[in-house]
Enzyme design. Structure first.
Site, PDB file in Angstrom:
ATOM      1  N   ASP A 445       1.000  -1.106   0.081  1.00  0.00           N
ATOM      2  CA  ASP A 445       0.216   0.079   0.000  1.00  0.00           C
ATOM      3  C   ASP A 445       0.910   1.350  -0.051  1.00  0.00           C
ATOM      4  O   ASP A 445       2.079   1.151   0.343  1.00  0.00           O
ATOM      5  CB  ASP A 445      -0.815  -0.175   1.224  1.00  0.00           C
ATOM      6  CG  ASP A 445      -2.149   0.919   1.000  1.00  0.00           C
ATOM      7  OD1 ASP A 445      -2.349   1.340   0.075  1.00  0.00           O
ATOM      8  OD2 ASP A 445      -2.904   0.618   1.842  1.00  0.00           O
ATOM      9  N   ASP A 515     -10.844   1.959  -3.223  1.00  0.00           N
ATOM     10  CA  ASP A 515     -11.428   1.903  -1.843  1.00  0.00           C
ATOM     11  C   ASP A 515     -12.904   2.294  -1.933  1.00  0.00           C
ATOM     12  O   ASP A 515     -13.720   1.885  -1.045  1.00  0.00           O
ATOM     13  CB  ASP A 515     -11.040   3.035  -0.769  1.00  0.00           C
ATOM     14  CG  ASP A 515      -9.715   2.433  -0.420  1.00  0.00           C
ATOM     15  OD1 ASP A 515      -9.180   1.475  -0.472  1.00  0.00           O
ATOM     16  OD2 ASP A 515      -8.879   3.568   0.300  1.00  0.00           O
TER      17      ASP A 515
HETATM   18  C1  DGJ Z   1      -5.830   1.984   1.893  1.00  0.00           C
HETATM   19  C2  DGJ Z   1      -6.318   0.730   1.055  1.00  0.00           C
HETATM   20  O1  DGJ Z   1      -6.776   1.217  -0.144  1.00  0.00           O
HETATM   21  C3  DGJ Z   1      -7.280  -0.258   1.949  1.00  0.00           C
HETATM   22  O2  DGJ Z   1      -7.822  -1.115   0.961  1.00  0.00           O
HETATM   23  C4  DGJ Z   1      -6.657  -0.478   3.092  1.00  0.00           C
HETATM   24  O3  DGJ Z   1      -5.467  -1.377   2.873  1.00  0.00           O
HETATM   25  C5  DGJ Z   1      -6.020   0.677   3.876  1.00  0.00           C
HETATM   26  N1  DGJ Z   1      -5.460   1.467   3.074  1.00  0.00           N
HETATM   27  C6  DGJ Z   1      -5.210   0.208   5.107  1.00  0.00           C
HETATM   28  O4  DGJ Z   1      -4.763   1.191   5.872  1.00  0.00           O
END
Ligand code: DGJ
Length: 694
Positions: A445, A515
């Site tokens: 990430d 997200d």
């Molecule tokens: C952002 C990501 O897009 C989410 O899926 C998740 O992993 C969060 N970060 C975790 O902090």
């Protein structure tokens, strides 16, 4: 195939041709489009307009240097040690080495050589282009601007398509006419970001099935720039490559800078054909070799279910449920390490949190493996929370400027990946995790853009190189890890879809699309992404309702159908799902496993699209099989009956068609011309149609 005739170079694919060559002191572009007889190609003479209209600007150059009478956007701009900022490139010959056409350009006086490399992938009708800039002298050369490719298109009045996205809104597509001036698509954030995406689609009134489309994508993640210039001289030109904003590369003696690859293509058969070519190309050529041909597993991800509140027992319970419904991979997201109880602490401290996992991560991994699933783990290696052991020990490991306060975002800072210690730290963390635990999947990430982008370890003359150095460091790290740990699946994520690009797909296996997991929004996000990126690169989860983004509630089957159009994952709290929901999940995951080869490897057709159409329909076709997903968002005036004409089928074959509770046999021509009559009853209704050639 590469042909050379009378100093004209012709790259030839199955359907396309690209021609250029040196002529009267310039490297001139001649043609890009469907095939012609290569013997007919010739340079056209430039008709001067006036002393104010430079012939260099009227000419279609293959790689425009800044120098002389040039006012169009240059592809390359450099400054030499003595202050000269004018580049005079001369054609200096060519070579063909292993299917690569290498054109050598050199400056008339200064020791610099530029190699323009071209490789045509005939099967896909896609041309790879990349540029190498070599310092042949003793003194530094500063590169202020260096695009990966220049594309010249005859005429003006084209449309350009890209996205104008943001977090949770990655797929906001726009299409705009190019009648004059310049248009820039870019990122200045250090990563690709959510706002624009490093691809271009240029067409004149193309539709899904017909019309001329020029397209391309950049194999880079980071600050990119695409500049389209409608010239006053009746042609449109496009440059794509590294962003020149806050960029300067110090090219030392004997050093070569290799720029990211650009891929370009052309079709006269509309957007569908463009997508098919790009999707096949990504699947066969761009993606890392290890897992290129394997089908993506159905995963469970803990993020939306437990957020930072990760506890071993609860994760085990989730894992058992995940196995029960048919998941093949169990991924623990954020919150498993350090003092990570919210986003304000712990990033950088990649040690298992013993309060959450009293018996270590092993307890969970053993159970996941015992259940017959693989285990995956989330990590955000490029970042640090100021409230972390790592930052307390190494406050100098982040990007920063002297005399400036650090700006946090999501309570975190960006690590300076131009520092070897940082790269080693990240490598060792990941290497240890992959060595000590049976981890088969990494979700990598990156949750904030850069700020105060200074690297105190670098020379003052190298400060503006960090954008490029950072992106390269990420790729180097992945490459090193893959060298040591074979067969690991790696997902790229940057607060959702902030890292969707060909660069990422050359190193990672897939990306987290957004997200935003609301199934309605996802219909549009995924459709938009599908123009360029294939379904197996798009992770799509089924999550809980009301959705955390907008509070919307959508039937579970509809949510499944949307997520089944990519690489399926489950992201809801299945510990709380009802018996009926669990049963439906089992049925849908089973169904997905039966069709995923068609979705993940097939050609995609955008058959109907809301709001243009009343319903949404996406079809996938793979080797005599097909699957169609049809969606209705809301019922209007009591209408329940719709006709869907299918695509990509063989008109002469008979298909067995299963939909609803019906099984019928129909000819390909019938399905294409007459179509299927469907009943979609009520708001958020959806259908899955399966077809098999018999
Ligand atoms: C952002 C990501 O897009 C989410 O899926 C998740 O992993 C969060 N970060 C975790 O902090």
């Amino acid at each position: 195939m590469i042909k050379v005739l009378n100093n004209i170079f012709v790259l030839e694919g199955k359907n396309i041709q690209y021609a250029f060559g040196p002529y009267k002191g310039l490297l001139r572009h001649i043609y890009f489009g469907n095939k012609a007889d290569e013997k007919d190609f010739e340079h056209f003479e430039i008709r001067d307009i006036s002393s104010n209209d430079s012939s260099c600007d009227i000419a279609w150059e293959e790689y425009t240097p800044w120098g002389g009478l040039r006012y169009k956007e240059p592809a390359v701009k450099v400054s030499f040690g003595d202050g000269t900022r004018d580049l005079v490139l001369e054609y200096d010959g060519f070579a063909i080495e292993e299917d690569v056409l290498r054109i050598r350009l050199k400056d008339k006086f200064y020791p610099i050589a530029i190699f323009l490399n071209y490789k045509i992938y005939e099967e896909y009708d896609i041309i790879a282009r990349w540029v190498e800039i070599k310092n042949l002298g003793e003194e530094d050369i500063f590169i202020e601007k260096a695009y990966s490719c220049e594309v010249n298109i005859d005429g003006t009045g084209y449309n350009i398509t890209n996205v104008l996205g943001h977090w949770a809104g990655e797929g906001r597509r726009f299409k705009q006419r190019l009648d004059g001036g310049k248009l820039i698509l870019e990122s200045r954030k250090g990563n690709t970001g959510h706002n624009n995406n490093p691809y271009f689609i240029i067409d004149i009134d193309a539709s899904e099935d017909k019309g001329e489309v020029y397209f391309g994508a950049l194999e880079y993640t980071g600050n990119f720039k695409i500049l389209v210039e409608v010239t006053p001289y009746y042609y449109t030109r496009l440059l794509m490559g590294l962003n020149d904003f806050d960029f300067e590369y110090r090219l030392k003696a004997s050093e070569t800078l290799i720029l990211p690859k650009a891929y370009i293509g052309y079709t006269d058969k509309g957007y569908s054909d463009m997508s098919h070519r790009l999707h096949r190309f990504v699947r066969d050529i761009i993606l890392p070799v290890d897992l290129r041909n394997s089908l993506r597993p159905v995963l469970f991800n803990s993020w939306e279910a437990t957020l930072f509140n990760v506890k071993c027992d609860e994760q085990i319970e989730l894992a058992r449920k995940a196995k029960d419904i048919g998941c093949e991979l169990f991924v623990v997201d954020d919150g498993w390490f350090g003092e990570r109880n919210s986003d304000s602490a712990g990033l950088g401290d990649w040690k298992v949190n013993r309060d959450k996992f009293p018996n270590g991560l092993e307890e969970l991994i053993h159970e996941v493996n015992r259940l017959g699933m693989d285990f995956g783990l989330w990590i955000e290696p490029e970042m640090v929370n100021p409230d972390s052991e790592l930052y307390r020990q190494h406050p100098d490991w982040v990007y920063r400027f002297n005399n400036r306060e650090l700006t946090t975002s999501r309570n975190q800072l960006v690590l300076n990946l131009s520092l070897n210690e940082v790269k080693e730290y990240i490598f060792n963390v990941l290497d240890e995790l992959l060595t000590n635990y049976n981890i088969k999947y990494i979700k990598w990430d990156m949750n904030r853009p850069f700020s105060e982008a200074g690297a105190l370890n670098l020379d003052i003359k190298e400060q503006k190189m960090i954008w490029l150095l950072h992106s390269k460091a990420v790729f180097d790290l992945i490459e090193r890890l893959r060298g040591k740990h074979k067969g690991i699946e790696i997902e790229a994520c940057a607060s959702g879809g902030g890292r969707m690009d060909f660069g990422v797909l050359n190193y990672f296996d897939e990306f987290w699309t957004s997200d935003n997991t609301d199934a309605l929004d996802r219909l549009f996000i995924q459709e938009s992404v599908s123009y360029i990126y294939p379904a197996n690169t798009m992770r799509c989860w089924v999550t809980d309702c009301p959705n955390f983004i907008n509070g919307r509630t959508i039937p579970l089957e509809f949510r499944f159908h949307v997520a089944m159009m990519g690489s399926l994952g489950i992201g809801g709290n299945i510990n709380k799902w009802t018996k009926e929901e669990i049963e439906l999940a089992k049925e849908k995951i089973k169904q997905y496993k039966e069709i995923r080869h068609i979705v993940q490897k097939g050609d995609l057709f955008r058959i109907k699209s809301i709001p243009k159409d009343e319903i949404h329909a996406i079809q996938y076709v793979y080797q005599g099989e097909s699957v169609v997903f049809v969606f209705k968002l809301y019922e209007k005036f009591g209408r329940k009956q719709y006709k869907v004409k299918l695509k990509g089928l063989n008109a002469d074959k008979i298909y067995e068609v299963k939909y609803g509770d019906k099984i019928v046999r129909k000819g390909g021509a019938y399905l294409k011309n007459v179509g299927l009559e469907l009943i979609l009853d009520g708001d958020f209704s959806s259908q899955l149609i399966r077809l098999k050639e018999i």
